[in-house]
Write a protein that holds these residues in place. Structure first.
Motif, PDB file in Angstrom:
ATOM      1  N   ARG A  42      75.386  20.753  49.240  1.00 16.49           N
ATOM      2  CA  ARG A  42      74.487  21.483  48.339  1.00 16.49           C
ATOM      3  C   ARG A  42      75.021  21.507  46.905  1.00 16.49           C
ATOM      4  N   ASP A  46      72.923  20.077  43.752  1.00 12.63           N
ATOM      5  CA  ASP A  46      72.478  21.001  42.710  1.00 12.63           C
ATOM      6  C   ASP A  46      72.997  20.577  41.339  1.00 12.63           C
ATOM      7  N   LEU A  49      70.967  17.649  40.042  1.00 14.69           N
ATOM      8  CA  LEU A  49      69.638  18.098  39.634  1.00 14.69           C
ATOM      9  C   LEU A  49      69.718  18.914  38.341  1.00 14.69           C
ATOM     10  N   ASP A  50      70.739  19.752  38.221  1.00 11.81           N
ATOM     11  CA  ASP A  50      70.942  20.519  36.989  1.00 11.81           C
ATOM     12  C   ASP A  50      71.176  19.594  35.797  1.00 11.81           C
ATOM     13  N   SER A  54      66.850  13.415  38.836  1.00 13.15           N
ATOM     14  CA  SER A  54      65.880  13.875  39.828  1.00 13.15           C
ATOM     15  C   SER A  54      65.585  12.845  40.913  1.00 13.15           C
ATOM     16  N   GLY A  76      65.601  21.735  50.254  1.00  6.27           N
ATOM     17  CA  GLY A  76      65.701  22.430  48.963  1.00  6.27           C
ATOM     18  C   GLY A  76      65.888  21.453  47.817  1.00  6.27           C
ATOM     19  N   ALA A  77      66.732  20.448  48.026  1.00  2.13           N
ATOM     20  CA  ALA A  77      66.944  19.423  46.995  1.00  2.13           C
ATOM     21  C   ALA A  77      65.657  18.651  46.752  1.00  2.13           C
ATOM     22  N   LEU A  79      62.553  19.726  47.063  1.00  2.00           N
ATOM     23  CA  LEU A  79      61.627  20.547  46.279  1.00  2.00           C
ATOM     24  C   LEU A  79      61.998  20.530  44.803  1.00  2.00           C
ATOM     25  N   ARG A  80      63.282  20.689  44.518  1.00  2.00           N
ATOM     26  CA  ARG A  80      63.732  20.676  43.121  1.00  2.00           C
ATOM     27  C   ARG A  80      63.525  19.311  42.483  1.00  2.00           C
ATOM     28  N   ALA A  81      63.844  18.257  43.216  1.00  2.00           N
ATOM     29  CA  ALA A  81      63.696  16.898  42.681  1.00  2.00           C
ATOM     30  C   ALA A  81      62.237  16.590  42.399  1.00  2.00           C
ATOM     31  N   ALA A  83      59.821  18.704  41.800  1.00  2.00           N
ATOM     32  CA  ALA A  83      59.363  19.526  40.677  1.00  2.00           C
ATOM     33  C   ALA A  83      59.759  18.905  39.337  1.00  2.00           C
ATOM     34  N   ALA A  84      60.838  18.125  39.352  1.00  2.00           N
ATOM     35  CA  ALA A  84      61.315  17.458  38.132  1.00  2.00           C
ATOM     36  C   ALA A  84      60.778  16.037  38.011  1.00  2.00           C
TER      37      ALA A  84
END
Length: 122
Positions: A42, A46, A49-50, A54, A76-77, A79-81, A83-84
């Motif tokens: 994780r 993260d 992604l930060d 992406s 979770g990764a 979803l974040r990826a 979204a970007a």
């Protein structure tokens, strides 16, 4: 394609190598991804992604086991990826790991590739 090693993290039964290949952040978890080791994957996910990477590729060729906690890290990764504007690509899953994705239906929400080379080509 840049294949230089960026780093690696280890905690007991899981080690994660990370590198960049073209526009992708590539992670190779080695060992068991579960409740006790999930942060080992994780944290670098993260961080990438930060940093604005992406497009994530997870080379699962050396992942021996994945439980629901590990699956949630990847979800979770994802979803974040997404979204970007990117995504999480899974490559070279062993049958025991692929089975977890099959049983839960998670294989339908990831882009799954037979080989790492296939994942990096797209």
């Amino acid at each position: 394609m840049d294949r230089g090693m960026v780093g690696d993290v280890s905690r007991g039964r899981l080690e994660v190598e990370e590198r960049r290949a073209g526009g992708s952040a590539v992670f190779t978890p080695k060992g068991e991804l579960d409740f006790h080791t999930a942060e080992v994957l994780r944290e670098p996910l993260d961080r990438s992604l930060d940093d604005g990477l992406s497009r994530i590729v997870v080379d699962c060729s050396q992942l021996q086991f994945c439980d629901s906690t590990g699956l949630n890290v990847l979800l979770g990764a994802r979803l974040r990826a997404e979204a970007a504007g990117g995504g999480v690509h899974l490559a070279a899953m062993r049958s025991a790991v692929a089975r977890v994705f099959e049983i839960t239906g998670a294989e339908a929400v990831f882009t799954v590739h037979q080989t790492l080379a296939d994942a990096l080509e797209q």
